[in-house]
Design a protein around this motif. Sequence first.
Motif, PDB file in Angstrom:
ATOM      1  N   VAL A 147      50.220   4.152 -25.027  1.00 18.54           N
ATOM      2  CA  VAL A 147      49.956   4.264 -23.595  1.00 18.54           C
ATOM      3  C   VAL A 147      50.439   5.639 -23.119  1.00 18.54           C
ATOM      4  O   VAL A 147      51.599   6.004 -23.329  1.00 18.54           O
ATOM      5  N   HIS A 149      50.193   8.828 -19.866  1.00 20.95           N
ATOM      6  CA  HIS A 149      50.065   8.970 -18.411  1.00 20.95           C
ATOM      7  C   HIS A 149      50.123  10.448 -18.053  1.00 20.95           C
ATOM      8  O   HIS A 149      50.687  11.268 -18.791  1.00 20.95           O
ATOM      9  N   GLN A 150      49.544  10.770 -16.903  1.00 23.54           N
ATOM     10  CA  GLN A 150      49.558  12.147 -16.407  1.00 23.54           C
ATOM     11  C   GLN A 150      49.282  12.150 -14.912  1.00 23.54           C
ATOM     12  O   GLN A 150      48.497  11.328 -14.409  1.00 23.54           O
ATOM     13  N   GLY A 173      46.052  10.880 -10.802  1.00 21.04           N
ATOM     14  CA  GLY A 173      47.017  10.405 -11.792  1.00 21.04           C
ATOM     15  C   GLY A 173      46.409   9.241 -12.549  1.00 21.04           C
ATOM     16  O   GLY A 173      45.602   8.479 -11.988  1.00 21.04           O
ATOM     17  N   TRP A 174      46.754   9.109 -13.799  1.00 18.93           N
ATOM     18  CA  TRP A 174      46.202   8.020 -14.602  1.00 18.93           C
ATOM     19  C   TRP A 174      47.236   7.530 -15.614  1.00 18.93           C
ATOM     20  O   TRP A 174      48.171   8.248 -15.964  1.00 18.93           O
ATOM     21  N   ILE A 175      47.016   6.298 -16.066  1.00 18.48           N
ATOM     22  CA  ILE A 175      47.846   5.711 -17.105  1.00 18.48           C
ATOM     23  C   ILE A 175      46.957   4.826 -17.967  1.00 18.48           C
ATOM     24  O   ILE A 175      46.060   4.145 -17.466  1.00 18.48           O
ATOM     25  N   ARG A 181      41.727   3.222 -18.938  1.00 18.99           N
ATOM     26  CA  ARG A 181      42.757   3.801 -18.095  1.00 18.99           C
ATOM     27  C   ARG A 181      42.629   3.291 -16.657  1.00 18.99           C
ATOM     28  O   ARG A 181      41.522   2.937 -16.207  1.00 18.99           O
TER      29      ARG A 181
END
Length: 354
Positions: A147, A149-150, A173-175, A181
Amino acid sequence: MIARLLAAAPLVALATPAVAQDHSGHMMPGMTMPAAKPAPIKRAKPATRKAPAKRPIAPKPTKPASATPPASDPHAGHAMPGMAMPMAGDAMPATEPMPMALTGTALAPGNASPPAPPTDHYADRDFPAGVMDASRHQMMRENGGQVFHQVLFNLAEVQVRDGRDGYRWDGEGWIGGDTDRAVIKSEGSGSFGERIEAAEVQALYSRAIGPYFDLQAGIRHDLAPTPTRTYATVGIEGLAPYMFDVEAAAFLSTKGELLGRLEGWYDQRITQRLVLQPRVELNLSAQDVPETRTGAGLVDAELGLRLRYELAREFAPYVGISYDAKAGRTADYARADGKGATSTSLVAGVRFWF
């Protein structure tokens, strides 16, 4: 009488032939007699032969025969009766090359179907299935199943305009993993000392549909202008050929209003730290929406050019220029509200991610 015979004996000895004194066949003790040399045999001079016709040079054998016969052969060097030995200068007789089996890329092309790929694992022969399943799961997790994220803000800037300074932001932003995602996007703009002109938030589910593109779907909610709107959203985002970042989305509001958006930008590296980014954004509407001061067709367009310096990959201040223009009925709404339809801004901001 006897006296005459004794006197004649020396004369008889002198008159005896030399062959009577031959000692051939007698050997003195300890003496080795040399062998008699055989008389040389005169051979007839071979007749002059015509030069043989040129023969094609035979290919060299894979392993040339040794010129010296083995010592264990008692008949080595002796020709058999009726066998002609090659003369010096004669070409060796041609030999047929051994046929070789064709393999690999030397095979003739065909249309046979390929063999089925193996479905088992060699290590399963030595380790229990449960142990191997856990090992393969761990390997897949370490090589893409984790997993990540950014948070990335491509725009976070101050805009210096003619008499009206403002601000703008655009980030997401995503994870999630490589395939699925959860994404949050936000963008907006406004002027200092006034209410926010436009602000929106999107909550999306993103699914990879290829190595470079994601299909996204979710909800968009506008915080400004008023009255606010909520839209169902579907779009695509990814990296186009020649390294262009592109986004395209369609929005359908709860009132039945259909909007669209196209975005694209490109990072042109001048040096390892200095990057020039041209950017374009187009907003579209399928109908007039007087409540939100939006006209049908092309609503507005933004063209920008920003030069940033990466102090680090995650932090890069920039300067640039931005040109915004409203079009069609949207421009008429802006002029009716006492606002300009176009504006040019000098911008300064920072691009960052973590």
